[in-house]
Design a protein around this motif. Structure first.
Motif, PDB file in Angstrom:
ATOM      1  N   ARG A 291      51.418 -40.618  -3.640  1.00 51.68           N
ATOM      2  CA  ARG A 291      51.081 -42.029  -3.791  1.00 51.68           C
ATOM      3  C   ARG A 291      50.225 -42.410  -2.598  1.00 51.68           C
ATOM      4  NH1 ARG A 291      55.974 -46.080  -2.233  1.00 51.68           N
ATOM      5  NH2 ARG A 291      56.595 -45.170  -0.253  1.00 51.68           N
ATOM      6  N   MET A 292      49.444 -43.463  -2.737  1.00 54.12           N
ATOM      7  CA  MET A 292      48.491 -43.780  -1.673  1.00 54.12           C
ATOM      8  C   MET A 292      48.210 -45.270  -1.630  1.00 54.12           C
ATOM      9  SD  MET A 292      45.341 -41.961  -3.599  1.00 54.12           S
ATOM     10  CE  MET A 292      45.042 -42.283  -5.339  1.00 54.12           C
ATOM     11  N   CYS A 293      47.864 -45.705  -0.414  1.00 50.56           N
ATOM     12  CA  CYS A 293      47.375 -47.054  -0.192  1.00 50.56           C
ATOM     13  C   CYS A 293      46.167 -46.929   0.731  1.00 50.56           C
ATOM     14  CB  CYS A 293      48.455 -47.948   0.421  1.00 50.56           C
ATOM     15  SG  CYS A 293      48.979 -47.418   2.069  1.00 50.56           S
ATOM     16  N   SER A 294      45.480 -48.031   0.978  1.00 50.22           N
ATOM     17  CA  SER A 294      44.212 -47.944   1.700  1.00 50.22           C
ATOM     18  C   SER A 294      44.395 -47.431   3.126  1.00 50.22           C
ATOM     19  CB  SER A 294      43.517 -49.307   1.710  1.00 50.22           C
ATOM     20  OG  SER A 294      44.335 -50.270   2.347  1.00 50.22           O
ATOM     21  N   SER A 295      45.407 -47.924   3.847  1.00 48.44           N
ATOM     22  CA  SER A 295      45.554 -47.492   5.242  1.00 48.44           C
ATOM     23  C   SER A 295      45.980 -46.027   5.329  1.00 48.44           C
ATOM     24  CB  SER A 295      46.562 -48.383   5.970  1.00 48.44           C
ATOM     25  OG  SER A 295      47.841 -48.280   5.392  1.00 48.44           O
ATOM     26  N   LEU A 296      46.783 -45.546   4.368  1.00 51.21           N
ATOM     27  CA  LEU A 296      47.135 -44.135   4.327  1.00 51.21           C
ATOM     28  C   LEU A 296      45.898 -43.281   4.064  1.00 51.21           C
ATOM     29  CD1 LEU A 296      48.994 -41.693   4.198  1.00 51.21           C
ATOM     30  CD2 LEU A 296      49.653 -42.380   1.885  1.00 51.21           C
ATOM     31  N   CYS A 297      45.081 -43.721   3.127  1.00 51.77           N
ATOM     32  CA  CYS A 297      43.849 -42.987   2.842  1.00 51.77           C
ATOM     33  C   CYS A 297      42.924 -42.990   4.059  1.00 51.77           C
ATOM     34  CB  CYS A 297      43.132 -43.596   1.643  1.00 51.77           C
ATOM     35  SG  CYS A 297      44.041 -43.394   0.089  1.00 51.77           S
ATOM     36  N   ASP A 298      42.874 -44.116   4.780  1.00 45.18           N
ATOM     37  CA  ASP A 298      42.059 -44.171   6.000  1.00 45.18           C
ATOM     38  C   ASP A 298      42.473 -43.070   6.976  1.00 45.18           C
ATOM     39  OD1 ASP A 298      40.511 -46.312   5.219  1.00 45.18           O
ATOM     40  OD2 ASP A 298      41.785 -47.817   6.176  1.00 45.18           O
ATOM     41  N   ALA A 299      43.792 -42.840   7.067  1.00 44.03           N
ATOM     42  CA  ALA A 299      44.284 -41.827   7.999  1.00 44.03           C
ATOM     43  C   ALA A 299      43.797 -40.434   7.626  1.00 44.03           C
ATOM     44  CB  ALA A 299      45.814 -41.859   8.033  1.00 44.03           C
ATOM     45  N   LEU A 333      50.851 -48.580  -8.882  1.00 39.65           N
ATOM     46  CA  LEU A 333      52.305 -48.439  -8.872  1.00 39.65           C
ATOM     47  C   LEU A 333      53.030 -49.748  -8.613  1.00 39.65           C
ATOM     48  CD1 LEU A 333      52.601 -45.069  -6.888  1.00 39.65           C
ATOM     49  CD2 LEU A 333      52.623 -45.417  -9.364  1.00 39.65           C
ATOM     50  N   ASP A 334      52.294 -50.822  -8.383  1.00 42.36           N
ATOM     51  CA  ASP A 334      52.921 -52.125  -8.183  1.00 42.36           C
ATOM     52  C   ASP A 334      51.966 -53.203  -8.664  1.00 42.36           C
ATOM     53  OD1 ASP A 334      51.038 -52.696  -6.043  1.00 42.36           O
ATOM     54  OD2 ASP A 334      52.267 -51.414  -4.772  1.00 42.36           O
ATOM     55  N   ASN A 335      52.505 -54.402  -8.806  1.00 37.07           N
ATOM     56  CA  ASN A 335      51.697 -55.508  -9.326  1.00 37.07           C
ATOM     57  C   ASN A 335      50.661 -56.002  -8.330  1.00 37.07           C
ATOM     58  OD1 ASN A 335      53.130 -55.517 -11.752  1.00 37.07           O
ATOM     59  ND2 ASN A 335      54.704 -56.903 -10.937  1.00 37.07           N
ATOM     60  N   GLU A 336      50.886 -55.714  -7.047  1.00 35.54           N
ATOM     61  CA  GLU A 336      49.952 -56.177  -6.020  1.00 35.54           C
ATOM     62  C   GLU A 336      48.762 -55.242  -5.852  1.00 35.54           C
ATOM     63  OE1 GLU A 336      53.316 -55.983  -5.449  1.00 35.54           O
ATOM     64  OE2 GLU A 336      53.542 -58.119  -5.913  1.00 35.54           O
ATOM     65  N   TYR A 338      48.744 -52.348  -4.425  1.00 32.16           N
ATOM     66  CA  TYR A 338      48.753 -51.819  -3.058  1.00 32.16           C
ATOM     67  C   TYR A 338      48.913 -50.304  -3.085  1.00 32.16           C
ATOM     68  CZ  TYR A 338      50.027 -51.203   1.856  1.00 32.16           C
ATOM     69  OH  TYR A 338      50.060 -50.779   3.175  1.00 32.16           O
ATOM     70  N   TRP A 339      49.897 -49.842  -3.874  1.00 34.70           N
ATOM     71  CA  TRP A 339      50.147 -48.405  -4.003  1.00 34.70           C
ATOM     72  C   TRP A 339      49.571 -47.886  -5.316  1.00 34.70           C
ATOM     73  CZ3 TRP A 339      51.647 -45.397  -0.155  1.00 34.70           C
ATOM     74  CH2 TRP A 339      52.370 -45.959   0.905  1.00 34.70           C
ATOM     75  N   TYR A 340      48.984 -46.688  -5.241  1.00 33.22           N
ATOM     76  CA  TYR A 340      48.413 -46.036  -6.415  1.00 33.22           C
ATOM     77  C   TYR A 340      48.837 -44.569  -6.439  1.00 33.22           C
ATOM     78  CZ  TYR A 340      45.029 -49.954  -6.515  1.00 33.22           C
ATOM     79  OH  TYR A 340      44.423 -51.185  -6.552  1.00 33.22           O
ATOM     80  N   ARG A 341      48.594 -43.931  -7.566  1.00 36.09           N
ATOM     81  CA  ARG A 341      48.677 -42.462  -7.645  1.00 36.09           C
ATOM     82  C   ARG A 341      47.643 -41.988  -8.639  1.00 36.09           C
ATOM     83  NH1 ARG A 341      50.704 -40.190 -12.238  1.00 36.09           N
ATOM     84  NH2 ARG A 341      52.100 -41.421 -13.568  1.00 36.09           N
ATOM     85  N   TYR A 342      47.317 -40.695  -8.554  1.00 35.00           N
ATOM     86  CA  TYR A 342      46.419 -40.100  -9.525  1.00 35.00           C
ATOM     87  C   TYR A 342      47.210 -39.585 -10.725  1.00 35.00           C
ATOM     88  CZ  TYR A 342      42.812 -40.032  -5.861  1.00 35.00           C
ATOM     89  OH  TYR A 342      41.907 -40.391  -4.896  1.00 35.00           O
ATOM     90  N   HIS A 343      46.547 -39.513 -11.864  1.00 33.37           N
ATOM     91  CA  HIS A 343      47.094 -38.799 -13.014  1.00 33.37           C
ATOM     92  C   HIS A 343      47.400 -37.371 -12.566  1.00 33.37           C
ATOM     93  CE1 HIS A 343      47.223 -36.713 -16.861  1.00 33.37           C
ATOM     94  NE2 HIS A 343      47.219 -37.863 -17.497  1.00 33.37           N
ATOM     95  N   HIS A 344      48.552 -36.846 -12.983  1.00 32.89           N
ATOM     96  CA  HIS A 344      49.005 -35.548 -12.480  1.00 32.89           C
ATOM     97  C   HIS A 344      47.970 -34.444 -12.676  1.00 32.89           C
ATOM     98  CE1 HIS A 344      52.779 -37.254 -11.553  1.00 32.89           C
ATOM     99  NE2 HIS A 344      53.257 -37.301 -12.784  1.00 32.89           N
ATOM    100  N   LEU A 345      47.396 -34.361 -13.866  1.00 32.79           N
ATOM    101  CA  LEU A 345      46.436 -33.281 -14.131  1.00 32.79           C
ATOM    102  C   LEU A 345      45.171 -33.454 -13.303  1.00 32.79           C
ATOM    103  CD1 LEU A 345      46.782 -32.865 -18.006  1.00 32.79           C
ATOM    104  CD2 LEU A 345      47.890 -31.567 -16.197  1.00 32.79           C
ATOM    105  N   PHE A 346      44.760 -34.700 -13.107  1.00 33.91           N
ATOM    106  CA  PHE A 346      43.572 -34.967 -12.292  1.00 33.91           C
ATOM    107  C   PHE A 346      43.851 -34.593 -10.833  1.00 33.91           C
ATOM    108  CE2 PHE A 346      40.605 -38.194 -10.282  1.00 33.91           C
ATOM    109  CZ  PHE A 346      39.449 -37.491 -10.603  1.00 33.91           C
ATOM    110  N   ALA A 347      45.039 -34.933 -10.349  1.00 36.81           N
ATOM    111  CA  ALA A 347      45.400 -34.580  -8.972  1.00 36.81           C
ATOM    112  C   ALA A 347      45.412 -33.067  -8.785  1.00 36.81           C
ATOM    113  CB  ALA A 347      46.770 -35.168  -8.616  1.00 36.81           C
ATOM    114  N   GLU A 348      45.913 -32.358  -9.784  1.00 36.27           N
ATOM    115  CA  GLU A 348      45.958 -30.901  -9.670  1.00 36.27           C
ATOM    116  C   GLU A 348      44.561 -30.291  -9.674  1.00 36.27           C
ATOM    117  OE1 GLU A 348      48.548 -30.160 -12.903  1.00 36.27           O
ATOM    118  OE2 GLU A 348      50.376 -30.571 -11.745  1.00 36.27           O
TER     119      GLU A 348
END
Length: 909
Positions: A291-299, A333-336, A338-348
């Protein structure tokens, strides 16, 4: 100059043979059309069947359609309108030709003027009255359009849409149109990725009917889950499975992922290659995240020197917004948002690309993710990434920090700790005593006491060899506390008491957690001896220590321990209140921790005693789930055993038998004699309820030969008394009950005393002493009334009901007695019937249990012990135990003899 147009762009695509109808989606389109909404937007990534759903709807409604399939060359206003007006010719040739003539004027009209002409052409006038029915205008693959003037024209069309027109846009990304305005006015129907996913039923229909495969229901479920209902993903999997045998197909499904070459090719060609190079880099780097958010991706976009490698291209927030707008296999992953994830097959797919082209980057990215998660308080995810980074020294340091942070224990289950510790090599653990201490605890709680004890002994020896190690003395004190804890569970109370007191003496005053643990062990030791007042005092002190130090997670099991003591004292109301408090403290971020399973267990016991059977079952099943999720060995609480009594009371004797046997099997697997004997006593009470007296008598004989122990076996002794009464050994039962009463009453164990008085009343009645029988019953009624006791009376069956009738005649607790008699009348018929299956054959040395019959059937099928264990979800040790029991009961010495003997007795066909 007239442009030559490609006519196939104006054709409605045909449906494929054996198309899967999707009425739930066509109903959505029906609703939008019938409510005169101006736009139907079907927006989803590639391969989600957008076009197929629309064509199915069009064919169902038999509507007039103007269809335009857009490609990348249409991103120019003049060309776009040429095609658009040519599509209109399919609705009305004269109107279409007239619009094309307008578009070819010189100088060229502005796009808004052309759209105005289109709108006017379909406005209601007498001249165009021949167009009587509504039609739809379809713009397929609209994501190819980026020209602002075209978007502006479509917005203008939607604002002034002619009444007879309905616009449908199919796109891989949301167009920059005034969609929010349309939503606010209920003028738009939206079908998105989640709507287009195949359900399990649709997947089954597709794979079986369309792709001519014969997968099992489990295989369909696995493929649907792995593909997340992505239609093309399922299609590519189905194509791969064509011609496979069953074994090959099962192997393929087990390994189905985004790394499969069909999936790789499709996603690479249709998705990844179409993105800019900076966005591709962003996707590949962030693919390691669940799962990811903008500040995590920045890291993850920072290089080894601390500079942001992709900062010049865009920020992570911009990338995430772009990906969501593009429908690029990203899921919020939430209404705001803030958190996202990729489709499993796309992530793989992305992970495969990362591993192939930049393998040296993988550990660095995991380390960066771990650092971010730790800094932001997500300890479990931090450790997970550090372990994936394969630097075990760094991972061990992080696990050590997590373990010593008390807040972690309210968020991470024991089995997760064990997984971390097992992932670390022995050479990394050797000089980290804190990790070794918690490894021992984790092994113990998850049902591996022998491993736990060895690790604790090894740690103690290491600490004595390294007296200069920081906190060596404190760690030795904690080792003593753990040895005390293990001893009290096994029933060695003298050892437990000695180690717990030593721990209290050696631990510093500021070691709140250690002292709390030692107090809790003293409480358990007192409780096991039946000393309920000292037990309650020690548990209360331990709870106070936990709460004063803000260790609410540590108070949860202590509150459950205290609730059990209150039950033993006959104070069910207080016990229930303590359980509720434990549940409140044990709920973290809306989720119950595993330790709250003990609270629901105690609640289940209370509700069972009060004859609130549905509530009891619910709480006990919650206990099984919570303890199972945390990896806590279930035999510590005998949940299955208590649930067996509940299901028997609900009129389900077969399930009750299976649950009772499961309780015994689990206890045997845990190899703790105290718990094994207790589980067997529960099973005996079930046998008595079902009329299996012979088995109960055999247990009583075995129980009588057990060596004396340091802990109280009051529940077991009371079970023995019931067996003696059932076999008319009234004198022996009376003698035993008198001894139990003499010990329970002064100690304050009122729960047991109520049971004792009930059984004494039955014994007196059997002896013809009606006066004593009524006196004993009156005492039981007096003690049980205020706390709502019922099952202690009901479970004794008709003899107790007759005594209650006699009590009514003597005006003894008339309201309570009447309430209990009413409960007797509500007993399920099945509960009153002994289980005939226990008397399978008089030729047997001993009747077979349900589980033994299952094992026998599988032996007859030729399965090995390991295969039987897998089929029945048991350990191989448990299967061997059942097999040996079978040999003894059938009086044979081999599998072949056992099967032959069973067939002679008609136990097998």
């Amino acid at each position: 100059m007239t442009t030559t147009l490609l006519q196939t762009k104006l054709y409605i695509p045909p449906l494929r043979p054996n198309n899967i109808t999707r009425p739930r989606l066509t109903r959505l389109l029906d609703e939008g059309f019938d409510k005169a909404r101006v736009l139907s937007l079907i927006s989803a990534p590639a391969g989600y069947g957008k076009t197929t759903v629309l064509v199915e709807w069009i064919q169902e409604r038999l509507m007039s359609v103007a269809w335009l399939s857009i490609d990348k060359y249409d991103n120019e206003p003049a060309r776009f309108f040429d095609y658009l007006f040519s599509a209109i010719e399919d609705i009305n040739q004269a109107l279409g030709e007239n619009l094309k003539q307008i578009s070819q004027r010189q100088p060229a009209p502005a796009p808004l003027d052309l759209m105005t002409s289109l709108i006017n052409a379909f406005s209601p006038t007498e001249k165009q009255s021949e167009l009587e029915q509504r039609f739809i205008l379809v713009l397929d693959d609209y994501h190819h359009i980026s020209e602002p003037e075209i978007h502006e024209s479509i917005d203008f069309l939607l604002e002034h849409l002619p009444p007879k027109m309905h616009l449908v846009i199919l796109t891989r990304q949301d167009p920059p149109l005034a969609l929010s305005r349309l939503r606010g006015r209920d003028l738009i129907t939206e079908i998105r990725q989640d709507d287009l996913r195949f359900s399990g039923q649709e997947s089954a229909h597709f794979l079986i009917e369309s792709m001519d495969l014969e997968p099992s229901s489990n295989e369909i479920e696995t493929l649907t889950e792995r593909s997340e209902g992505w239609p093309v993903g399922l299609q590519l999997a189905a194509l791969s499975m064509q011609g496979m045998g069953e074994a090959e197909r099962q192997q393929f499904i087990a390994g189905f992922s985004g790394r499969h070459h069909f999936i790789l090719d499709y996603l690479t060609d249709e998705v990844l290659k179409r993105q800019s190079l900076p966005l591709q880099d962003f996707l590949i780097r962030t693919s390691i995240l669940d799962r990811m958010c903008s500040s995590l991706c920045d890291a993850l976009l920072v290089d080894a020197n601390g500079s942001e490698e992709l900062a010049s291209a865009a920020s992570s927030q911009a990338y995430l917004e772009q990906l969501e707008a593009f429908n690029l296999f990203i899921i919020p992953l939430d209404n705001e948002r803030y958190w996202y994830r990729y489709h499993h097959l796309f992530a793989e797919l992305l992970q495969a690309r990362l591993q192939e082209y930049q393998p040296e980057l993988v550990p660095k990215l995991h380390h960066q993710a771990a650092a971010w998660y730790e800094e932001n308080g997500h300890v479990a995810l931090a450790v997970q990434h550090e372990l994936l980074g394969q630097d075990m020294e760094l991972a061990a340091d992080m696990v050590g920090r997590a373990i010593k942070d008390f807040a972690t224990w309210s968020r991470v289950e024991v089995k997760t700790f064990l997984h971390w510790l097992q992932a670390l090599p022995e050479e990394v653990l050797r000089n980290r005593p804190w990790l070794r201490l918690f490894a021992s605890r984790s092994f113990y709680v998850t049902g591996q006491p022998d491993v736990a004890a060895k690790k604790l002994e090894s740690l103690e020896a290491w600490l004595r060899d390294h007296p200069d190690f920081p906190e060596a003395e404190r760690l030795l004190g904690l080792v003593q506390a753990d040895r005390a804890s293990y001893a009290v569970v096994s029933g060695d109370l003298q050892v437990s008491l000695r180690f717990a007191q030593h721990a209290l003496e050696s631990l510093p005053e500021d070691d709140i957690f250690g002292r709390m643990r030692a107090r809790a062990i003293l409480g358990l030791s007192s409780s096991r001896r039946g000393e309920v007042a000292p037990a309650a005092d020690n548990f209360t002190q331990a709870i106070d220590l936990a709460m004063a130090a803000d260790l609410s997670f540590g108070a949860v099991p202590l509150l459950c321990n205290l609730a059990e003591v209150r039950i033993n004292q006959g104070r069910l109301n207080e016990a229930l209140q303590l359980c509720e408090e434990a549940l409140e403290l044990g709920t973290v971020e809306g989720r119950r921790t595993a330790a709250t399973g003990f609270a629901t267990l105690e609640k289940g016991k209370i509700f069972y005693e009060r004859n609130e059977l549905a509530a009891a079952e619910s709480e006990l099943r919650a206990a099984l789930e919570l303890l199972g999720e945390g990896g806590i060995i279930e035999s510590f609480g005998n949940v299955h055993a208590v649930l067996a009594l509940v299901r028997q009371a609900q009129g389900e004797p077969a399930e009750a038998q299976a649950l009772a046997q499961e309780a015994v099997d689990i206890a045997i697997g845990g190899r703790i004699e105290r718990i094994i004997v207790l589980a067997q006593a529960y099973q005996v009470r079930l046998w008595l309820a079902q009329g299996a007296l012979g088995r109960a008598v055999q247990w009583a004989e075995q129980y009588g030969r057990l060596e004396p122990v340091q802990y109280l076996r009051e529940f077991e002794d009371l079970t023995l008394a019931q067996v003696l009464l059932s076999t008319e050994q009234t004198t022996e039962a009376t003698s035993l009950l008198d001894r139990l009463a003499a010990a329970a009453e002064p100690a304050g164990r009122m729960n047991s005393l109520i049971q004792i008085r009930v059984l004494q009343a039955l014994a007196a009645a059997d002896s013809g002493d009606t006066k004593k029988a009524l006196s004993d019953l009156q005492q039981a009624l007096h003690m049980g009334r205020s706390e709502g006791y019922q099952r202690v009376f009901i479970d004794q069956g008709r003899p107790l009901a007759e005594l209650l009738q006699l009590a009514l005649q003597h005006d003894i607790a008339p309201e309570y007695a009447s309430e209990l008699l009413a409960a007797f009348e509500e007993k399920p018929a099945a509960e009153k019937v002994g289980a005939v299956r226990w008397d399978q054959s008089s030729l047997l040395v001993e009747p077979l249990s349900e589980r033994e019959l299952e094992v026998l059937q599988l032996l007859a099928e030729g399965l090995s012990n390991r295969e039987i264990a897998q089929r029945l979800f048991l350990s191989t040790h448990t299967v061997r135990s059942h097999t040996y029991n079978l040999y003894g009961k059938l009086d044979v010495h081999s599998r072949t003899q056992a099967v032959a003997r069973a067939r002679e007795l008609a136990l097998l066909p």
